[in-house]
Design a protein around this motif. Structure first.
Motif, short mmCIF file in Angstrom:
data_model
loop_
_atom_site.label_atom_id
_atom_site.label_comp_id
_atom_site.label_asym_id
_atom_site.label_seq_id
_atom_site.Cartn_x
_atom_site.Cartn_y
_atom_site.Cartn_z
N PHE A 39 -4.78 -48.61 37.33
CA PHE A 39 -4.58 -48.94 38.31
C PHE A 39 -5.11 -50.05 37.71
CE2 PHE A 39 -8.37 -46.74 37.81
CZ PHE A 39 -9.39 -48.10 38.07
N ARG A 40 -4.96 -51.06 38.76
CA ARG A 40 -4.79 -52.58 38.84
C ARG A 40 -5.84 -53.90 40.22
NH1 ARG A 40 -3.35 -57.93 35.55
NH2 ARG A 40 -3.11 -57.01 33.79
N ILE A 41 -6.21 -53.58 40.34
CA ILE A 41 -6.89 -54.74 41.95
C ILE A 41 -6.93 -55.65 41.56
CG2 ILE A 41 -8.51 -54.24 44.08
CD1 ILE A 41 -6.26 -51.84 43.59
N GLY A 42 -6.87 -56.98 43.37
CA GLY A 42 -7.21 -58.14 42.73
C GLY A 42 -6.42 -58.53 42.64
N PRO A 43 -6.72 -60.34 43.10
CA PRO A 43 -8.14 -60.71 42.77
C PRO A 43 -8.14 -60.76 44.38
CG PRO A 43 -6.40 -62.05 41.42
CD PRO A 43 -5.29 -61.28 42.42
N LEU A 44 -9.47 -60.36 44.68
CA LEU A 44 -10.42 -60.34 46.30
C LEU A 44 -11.09 -61.10 45.42
CD1 LEU A 44 -11.40 -56.72 45.09
CD2 LEU A 44 -9.94 -57.87 46.90
N GLU A 45 -11.22 -61.78 46.49
CA GLU A 45 -11.75 -63.84 46.90
C GLU A 45 -13.32 -63.12 46.57
OE1 GLU A 45 -10.91 -66.67 46.41
OE2 GLU A 45 -8.82 -65.81 46.48
N GLY A 46 -14.26 -64.13 46.75
CA GLY A 46 -15.41 -64.67 46.07
C GLY A 46 -16.26 -63.35 46.01
N GLY A 47 -16.03 -63.05 44.64
CA GLY A 47 -16.88 -62.32 44.62
C GLY A 47 -17.68 -62.49 43.07
N THR A 48 -18.11 -60.97 41.80
CA THR A 48 -18.90 -61.44 40.72
C THR A 48 -17.94 -60.51 39.92
OG1 THR A 48 -20.64 -60.33 41.10
CG2 THR A 48 -21.08 -62.62 41.90
N ASN A 49 -18.56 -60.93 38.71
CA ASN A 49 -17.96 -59.63 37.96
C ASN A 49 -18.61 -58.18 37.69
OD1 ASN A 49 -16.64 -59.44 34.98
ND2 ASN A 49 -17.87 -59.13 34.20
N ASN A 50 -19.62 -58.72 37.81
CA ASN A 50 -20.75 -56.93 38.14
C ASN A 50 -20.48 -56.55 39.59
OD1 ASN A 50 -22.62 -56.98 36.13
ND2 ASN A 50 -23.98 -58.53 37.22
N LEU A 51 -19.19 -56.94 40.45
CA LEU A 51 -19.71 -56.39 40.75
C LEU A 51 -17.65 -55.63 41.13
CD1 LEU A 51 -19.94 -58.31 44.35
CD2 LEU A 51 -21.25 -56.83 43.75
N GLY A 52 -17.12 -56.17 40.55
CA GLY A 52 -15.65 -55.69 39.87
C GLY A 52 -16.06 -54.50 38.89
N GLU A 53 -17.03 -54.83 38.36
CA GLU A 53 -17.27 -53.23 37.39
C GLU A 53 -17.40 -52.70 38.07
OE1 GLU A 53 -16.42 -53.67 33.86
OE2 GLU A 53 -16.93 -55.06 33.13
N PHE A 54 -18.09 -52.38 39.30
CA PHE A 54 -19.16 -51.44 40.01
C PHE A 54 -17.97 -50.87 40.02
CE2 PHE A 54 -19.98 -50.39 44.10
CZ PHE A 54 -21.17 -49.06 44.10
N LEU A 55 -16.57 -52.00 41.28
CA LEU A 55 -15.96 -51.41 42.10
C LEU A 55 -14.07 -50.62 40.78
CD1 LEU A 55 -15.00 -54.21 44.43
CD2 LEU A 55 -15.94 -51.48 45.00
N ALA A 56 -14.59 -50.64 40.31
CA ALA A 56 -13.50 -49.82 38.92
C ALA A 56 -14.15 -49.20 38.12
CB ALA A 56 -13.31 -51.18 37.65
N ILE A 57 -15.37 -48.76 37.82
CA ILE A 57 -15.46 -47.54 37.96
C ILE A 57 -15.74 -46.36 38.86
CG2 ILE A 57 -17.64 -45.93 37.58
CD1 ILE A 57 -19.25 -48.89 36.32
N VAL A 58 -15.85 -46.86 40.35
CA VAL A 58 -15.89 -46.02 41.42
C VAL A 58 -14.43 -45.55 42.06
CG1 VAL A 58 -16.31 -45.47 43.84
CG2 VAL A 58 -18.02 -46.67 42.11
N HIS A 59 -13.19 -46.63 41.66
CA HIS A 59 -12.61 -46.43 41.50
C HIS A 59 -11.16 -45.14 40.84
CE1 HIS A 59 -8.10 -48.65 43.08
NE2 HIS A 59 -7.38 -47.27 41.99
N ALA A 60 -12.28 -45.70 39.86
CA ALA A 60 -11.34 -44.15 37.86
C ALA A 60 -12.36 -43.11 39.02
CB ALA A 60 -12.20 -44.82 36.82
N LEU A 61 -13.24 -42.97 39.52
CA LEU A 61 -13.35 -41.90 39.85
C LEU A 61 -12.75 -41.38 40.77
CD1 LEU A 61 -17.40 -42.01 39.83
CD2 LEU A 61 -16.65 -40.61 38.07
N ALA A 62 -13.05 -42.06 42.38
CA ALA A 62 -12.40 -41.58 43.20
C ALA A 62 -10.85 -40.88 42.95
CB ALA A 62 -11.98 -42.83 44.36
N LEU A 63 -10.18 -41.80 42.20
CA LEU A 63 -9.01 -41.42 42.05
C LEU A 63 -8.89 -40.25 40.50
CD1 LEU A 63 -5.29 -42.18 41.39
CD2 LEU A 63 -6.23 -43.72 39.18
#
Length: 221
Positions: A120-144
Motif C-alpha cells: 500500500f502507499r498513501i499520500g501525500p497528505l498535506e500538513g503532516g509530520t513524519n511521526n504521524l505518517g509512521e503511526f498511520l503506516a503501522i495501523v494501516h498494515a494492522l488493518a490490512l
C-alpha cells in the motif's frame, strides 16, 4: 472501519495492492493505461489472487523471482544483503513514512519483505509530520492484515510511531486546520481502529545502524 462485501485487487495500476473499497481502487486504475484489476468476495481470496498474479507475471522460474526481488530492493534503497540476513524475519512487512518539511506533505507505505512488493502507499497528505505518517503506516498494515485474515510481523524504524500504537495515544503538538483536515480524519479513524480491534502481529524495531535503511524507505535522505 466499515465492513465490505467486496475486496479489490489491482495488479496493474498507479499503486498495485489490495483495497477494501471501490473508491480507493478506482483511484489506482482511473487514467492508467491498460489497468488490470478485479473484485473478490473475501479478503483471503483477494490476497491470494494478488500474490498469484504477481507470481505469474514476475517469475516463470526461480531465477526470475530472485531477479525481480533484487530489482525491487534496488528501487527501495534497501541494502543488497538484507535478504540473506538471518536476523531479519522475511515473513514480515516493513512500513515507513516520508515528509517534505515539518509540517509538510507526508506519505507512507508498506512493503512485503519476502516478495519486495509494495502492499500500500498513501499520500501525500498535506500538513503532516513524519511521526504521524509512521503511526498511520503501522495501523494501516494492522488493518490490512485484519481485512486479509492474516498476521505478519511488522518492522518500523519509528520509536514514536510504535509507542503511539502500543499506547493508543498520539502525542503531537500539531493542530488541525483546513489544510490537514484529511490527515486528522485518518488519525481519528486509526485510533478508532486500535480501540475497537485486537491484533496478534508483532511490531518490531528495524535496526537501521546494523541492517541499513528499512526496505519501505522512500530513498529521499
Amino acid at each position: 472501519m466499515s465492513k465490505n462485501s467486496k475486496y479489490y485487487v489491482v495488479w496493474n495500476g498507479h499503486n498495485p495492492g489490495v483495497y477494501d473499497n471501490w473508491d480507493d481502487c478506482k483511484e489506482q486504475v482511473i487514467n492508467y493505461p491498460n489497468p488490470i484489476y478485479k473484485s473478490f468476495s473475501s479478503p483471503q481470496s483477494a490476497a491470494q489472487a494478488y500474490r498469484e498474479g504477481f507470481a505469474k507475471n514476475d517469475s516463470k522460474d526461480l531465477a526470475n523471482l530472485i531477479s525481480g526481488v533484487s530489482k525491487h530492493r534496488e528501487h527501495t534503497g534497501a541494502p543488497a544483503d538484507y535478504f540473506d540476513n538471518p536476523e531479519i524475519d522475511l515473513k514480515a512487512w516493513a512500513v515507513d513514512a516520508a515528509c517534505a518539511g515539518n509540517p509538510g506533505p507526508v506519505e507512507y507505505r508498506g512493503v512485503e519483505l519476502m516478495t519486495g512488493k509494495e502492499l500500500f502507499r498513501i499520500g501525500p497528505l498535506e500538513g503532516g509530520t513524519n511521526n504521524l505518517g509512521e503511526f498511520l503506516a503501522i495501523v494501516h498494515a494492522l488493518a490490512l492484515m485484519d481485512k486479509m485474515g492474516e498476521s505478519h510481523p511488522i518492522y518500523s524504524d519509528s520509536v514514536s510511531g510504535m509507542a503511539w500504537v502500543r499506547n493508543k495515544v498520539i502525542k503531537t503538538t500539531l493542530k488541525e486546520n483546513d489544510k490537514n483536515a484529511r490527515l486528522f480524519d485518518m488519525l481519528r479513524r486509526a485510533l478508532n481502529w486500535l480501540n475497537t480491534h485486537t491484533y496478534s502481529a508483532r511490531i518490531m524495531k528495524w535496526d537501521t545502524p546494523r541492517w541499513g535503511e528499512i526496505p519501505a524507505d522512500f530513498g529521499r535522505k
